[in-house]
Scaffold this active site. Structure first.
Site, short mmCIF file in Angstrom:
data_model
loop_
_atom_site.label_atom_id
_atom_site.label_comp_id
_atom_site.label_asym_id
_atom_site.label_seq_id
_atom_site.Cartn_x
_atom_site.Cartn_y
_atom_site.Cartn_z
N GLU A 42 0.82 -1.21 0.00
CA GLU A 42 0.00 0.00 0.00
C GLU A 42 0.86 1.26 0.00
OE1 GLU A 42 -3.37 2.26 2.77
OE2 GLU A 42 -2.51 0.35 3.41
N ASP A 69 -5.38 2.72 -1.92
CA ASP A 69 -6.19 3.35 -0.87
C ASP A 69 -6.62 4.71 -1.40
OD1 ASP A 69 -6.69 5.18 1.44
OD2 ASP A 69 -6.26 3.39 2.62
N HIS A 78 -5.07 8.01 0.32
CA HIS A 78 -3.68 8.32 -0.01
C HIS A 78 -3.54 8.72 -1.48
CE1 HIS A 78 -2.35 7.03 3.89
NE2 HIS A 78 -2.97 5.86 3.73
N ARG A 113 -10.36 11.35 5.18
CA ARG A 113 -10.18 10.09 5.91
C ARG A 113 -11.46 9.60 6.60
NH1 ARG A 113 -7.64 5.71 4.61
NH2 ARG A 113 -5.84 5.13 5.83
N GLU A 150 -11.74 1.46 5.19
CA GLU A 150 -10.75 1.73 6.24
C GLU A 150 -10.81 3.24 6.47
OE1 GLU A 150 -6.06 1.08 7.32
OE2 GLU A 150 -6.61 1.79 5.33
#
Length: 266
Positions: free
Chosen positions: A149, A182, A185, A214, A243
């Site tokens: 990741e 992700d 990011h 986030r 997540e």
């Protein structure tokens, strides 16, 4: 139809079975596990086997440790590799797909003082390649995949963009190592997240989702239709694992994610 998963710590319930009941009712297709250090994940094997027997779908584990295989300290690197090997073995034993990990987290950032890490870029590259190769060979033996990741520049100074992960993975020569993308990011690091997905279609193996801030998908300004359309275009058939942090009522927030993703990807 998109396949959605949610990390276990976001779900209400004292057992994986109870969490799974909630997850299914909310529209999720799977639970993503968290793998702590000190062989904690291996200590859960009986719990995980029973949950799998009871029908809980647990395809992936996300590493949740204080140090990773790119650490500056030799001992910490060795420990991280041992922990990851154990987690890959455990996820294989319960019929899962693999484990997602960054190269490091919070270890160093070139964007913060003192700006220059104690190791050269060449040394970073050599250490990451060696670690990925060792872990990838273990994953191959276990029949699972290691997902690397990329993190944003404030959380890792080595692997920030998909192209950097892709370069390392190709150099291992292993099909058992893939990119775990992700959305959070990517929103920071990729000038065009959708184009980055299209450009690395052959190496993307897993996807985690949260919004630009986030929080849960839908709580920020990420261009979800474009991001999800890119995954659809490359034929991605894996899970989208939530997540994220939760803003608002946590139960309603985690409940909102599958429907939001389905609408955005329609």
């Amino acid at each position: 139809m998109l396949k959605t998963a949610v990390q276990e710590q976001l779900l209400p319930g004292d057992t994986l079975q109870a969490k799974w009941d909630f997850a299914q009712a909310a529209g999720y297709d799977a639970i993503e596990l968290r793998g702590k250090g000190d062989l904690h994940f291996a200590s859960r094997l009986d719990e995980l086997k029973q949950a799998a027997k009871d029908g809980v779908v647990m395809p992936t584990v996300c590493v949740d440790m204080l140090h990773f295989f790119g650490a500056f300290d030799t001992g910490l690197r060795a420990d991280a590799i041992a922990q990851l090997k154990s987690q890959l073995t455990v996820i294989a034993e319960i019929g899962g797909l693999g484990a997602q990990t960054p190269a490091s987290y919070g270890m160093f950032s070139r964007r913060l003082p003192p700006f220059e890490p104690p190791r050269s870029e060449e040394e970073d590259h050599e250490i990451l390649l060696a670690g990925l190769t060792e872990l990838g060979e273990h994953a191959r033996r276990e029949g699972v995949t290691l997902f690397l990741e990329p993190l944003n520049r404030y959380e890792d100074h080595m692997v920030n963009r998909l192209e950097q992960a892709a370069d390392l993975i190709r150099r291992t020569g292993l099909d058992s190592v893939r990119i775990g993308i992700d959305s959070y990011h990517m929103n920071i690091e990729e000038s065009d997240p959708a184009a980055a997905i299209l450009g690395h279609a052959d190496l993307i193996g897993h996807a985690q989702v949260s919004d630009s801030n986030r929080f849960q998908p839908g709580a920020g300004h990420l261009d979800w239709p474009a991001w999800l359309a890119a995954l659809h275009t490359i034929g991605y058939d894996g899970f989208l694992a939530a997540e994220c942090r939760l803003i608002g009522d946590p139960i309603e927030a985690v409940r909102s994610i599958p429907a939001f993703l389905q609408r955005s990807g329609a």
